[in-house]
Design an enzyme around this catalytic site. Structure first.
Site, PDB file in Angstrom:
ATOM      1  N   SER A  61       0.792  -1.241   0.000  1.00 37.28           N
ATOM      2  CA  SER A  61       0.000   0.000   0.000  1.00 37.28           C
ATOM      3  C   SER A  61       0.821   1.286   0.000  1.00 37.28           C
ATOM      4  CB  SER A  61      -0.930   0.024   1.213  1.00 37.28           C
ATOM      5  OG  SER A  61      -2.010  -0.821   0.977  1.00 37.28           O
ATOM      6  N   LYS A  64       0.334   3.498  -2.831  1.00 38.04           N
ATOM      7  CA  LYS A  64      -0.890   4.305  -3.025  1.00 38.04           C
ATOM      8  C   LYS A  64      -0.633   5.818  -3.117  1.00 38.04           C
ATOM      9  CE  LYS A  64      -3.924   0.677  -1.490  1.00 38.04           C
ATOM     10  NZ  LYS A  64      -4.185  -0.251  -0.436  1.00 38.04           N
ATOM     11  N   TYR A 189      -2.931  -2.729 -10.614  1.00 40.34           N
ATOM     12  CA  TYR A 189      -2.944  -2.537  -9.164  1.00 40.34           C
ATOM     13  C   TYR A 189      -2.108  -3.619  -8.460  1.00 40.34           C
ATOM     14  CZ  TYR A 189      -4.580  -2.487  -4.346  1.00 40.34           C
ATOM     15  OH  TYR A 189      -4.612  -2.466  -2.970  1.00 40.34           O
ATOM     16  N   TYR A 241      -4.397   3.951   7.726  1.00 41.66           N
ATOM     17  CA  TYR A 241      -5.757   3.383   7.745  1.00 41.66           C
ATOM     18  C   TYR A 241      -6.522   3.844   8.984  1.00 41.66           C
ATOM     19  CZ  TYR A 241      -3.025   0.369   4.734  1.00 41.66           C
ATOM     20  OH  TYR A 241      -2.160  -0.097   3.800  1.00 41.66           O
ATOM     21  N   VAL A 259       1.186  -3.829   3.820  1.00 33.73           N
ATOM     22  CA  VAL A 259       1.159  -5.137   4.499  1.00 33.73           C
ATOM     23  C   VAL A 259       2.416  -5.974   4.251  1.00 33.73           C
ATOM     24  CG1 VAL A 259      -1.348  -5.376   4.745  1.00 33.73           C
ATOM     25  CG2 VAL A 259      -0.228  -6.196   2.660  1.00 33.73           C
TER      26      VAL A 259
HETATM   27  N1  GLN Z   1      -1.854  -5.502  -2.038  1.00 36.61           N
HETATM   28  C1  GLN Z   1      -2.546  -5.311  -0.807  1.00 36.61           C
HETATM   29  C2  GLN Z   1      -4.038  -5.437  -1.011  1.00 36.61           C
HETATM   30  O1  GLN Z   1      -4.532  -4.953  -1.969  1.00 36.61           O
HETATM   31  C3  GLN Z   1      -2.214  -3.959  -0.253  1.00 36.61           C
HETATM   32  C4  GLN Z   1      -2.834  -3.727   1.086  1.00 36.61           C
HETATM   33  C5  GLN Z   1      -1.943  -3.072   2.084  1.00 36.61           C
HETATM   34  O2  GLN Z   1      -0.732  -2.990   1.960  1.00 36.61           O
HETATM   35  N2  GLN Z   1      -2.548  -2.641   3.171  1.00 36.61           N
HETATM   36  O3  GLN Z   1      -4.726  -6.035  -0.241  1.00 36.61           O
END
Ligand code: GLN
Length: 305
Positions: A61, A64, A189, A241, A259
């Site tokens: 993420s 993003k 993505y 988050y 993550v």
């Molecule tokens: N690739 C992960 C997902 O789409 C990214 C989520 C994350 O890093 N929080 O679930």
């Protein structure tokens, strides 16, 4: 500074025992739970490191805010924000709920999966390959590292198991927030999430954001000041988050987690910080990483508030 970094790594490694490595993307299970590393790059381009700072991991993420910057450079802002909102969701990163309950059904912000799938769909290019290449080039320039590429094992693993993201993307298409081929958008993505980096790459991206989009080495402008401000604001309000509020209180800098165990933090005109610690807390943030940033924020008076 190197001693301070070694100290915060040693003192906070114990917290990794209380976290779990992400397993919902099967390939991420291979990470070593006790790993913890950090790199800080300051405004004079001095690099400080400690722990497992050169272990490679996937950006997840943390892609993003970077893809948001691209979407804001590729499109007019009215278009972008007609498709994705500006408010913290207060829900987990992969929540689907508000796509039904929000008045407009628009994803709350670009830092959660639903909003990020929208910003990914806004990347320009005449083919999927061109979009992927443009995206990779942008990450490479921001990190000043031409060798950055995709970890195809993680990409395949996520593509095979990413049905929750798939469900969101189809809903978003149905409600008019993404155009074009949903599977192509998802492919891009999943690829952006599988970009492989280390703490030094993250710290470099962090310091370039901290300098409002000017590369500290080449002095070249990579992102406009306005876009870099916008991206950092989203990092403050939504980057961690549903733990963003608590993080702002305790650490007080723009940051984004993934993550894969990474956290990027950017301290305006001072530091870029890259952290790796794959043991995650219940919200999906690196547990050791959050503790390290709390300590560093006190020690170096990092809070922007
Ligand atoms: N690739 C992960 C997902 O789409 C990214 C989520 C994350 O890093 N929080 O679930």
């Amino acid at each position: 500074m190197n001693n301070l970094l070694k100290q915060v790594i040693d003192e906070n490694r114990k917290y990794t025992n209380y976290g779990q490595v992400a397993s919902y993307i099967p390939e991420l299970k291979n990470a070593k739970r006790s790993d913890l590393g950090i790199c800080i790059i300051d405004k004079d381009n001095k690099i400080y490191t400690a722990g497992n700072y050169n272990t490679k991991f996937t950006i997840q993420s943390i892609s993003k805010p970077i893809v948001l910057a691209m979407a804001l450079m590729d499109n007019d802002w009215t278009t972008v924000f007609s498709k994705v909102g500006m408010e913290p969701s207060g829900d987990p990163f992969n929540s689907i709920m508000k796509l039904e309950t929000n008045d407009t059904k628009k994803p709350s912000n670009p830092m959660i999966n639903a909003g990020a799938i929208v910003t990914t769909s806004l990347i320009k290019g005449s083919s999927l390959e061109e979009k992927e290449e443009r995206m990779l080039q942008f990450f490479r320039r921001l990190a000043n590292n031409d060798s950055i590429g995709i970890n195809y094992e993680v990409y395949k693993s996520e593509k095979l198991t990413g049905d929750r993201n798939r469900a969101m993307a189809y809903l978003l298409k149905n409600d008019g927030f993404i155009d074009g081929d949903v599977e192509e958008v998802l492919d891009l993505y999943f690829k952006q999430c599988s970009i492989e980096i280390d703490c030094v790459d993250l710290a470099r991206i962090g310091i370039n954001l901290a300098m409002y989009g000017i590369d500290i080495e080449s002095k070249e402008r990579l992102i406009s000041e306005k876009v870099s401000r916008m991206v950092k604001t989203f990092m403050v309000t939504c980057g961690m988050y549903d733990a963003s509020g608590e993080f702002a209180v305790h650490v007080g800098v723009p940051a984004k987690s993934g993550v894969g165990g990474g956290i990027i933090a950017t301290v305006p005109r001072r530091f870029g910080v890259g952290i790796y610690g794959p043991a995650l807390d219940s919200k999906g943030n690196s547990i050791g990483g959050i503790h390290i940033l709390k300590d560093l924020s006190e020690e170096l008076e990092l809070s922007i508030f």
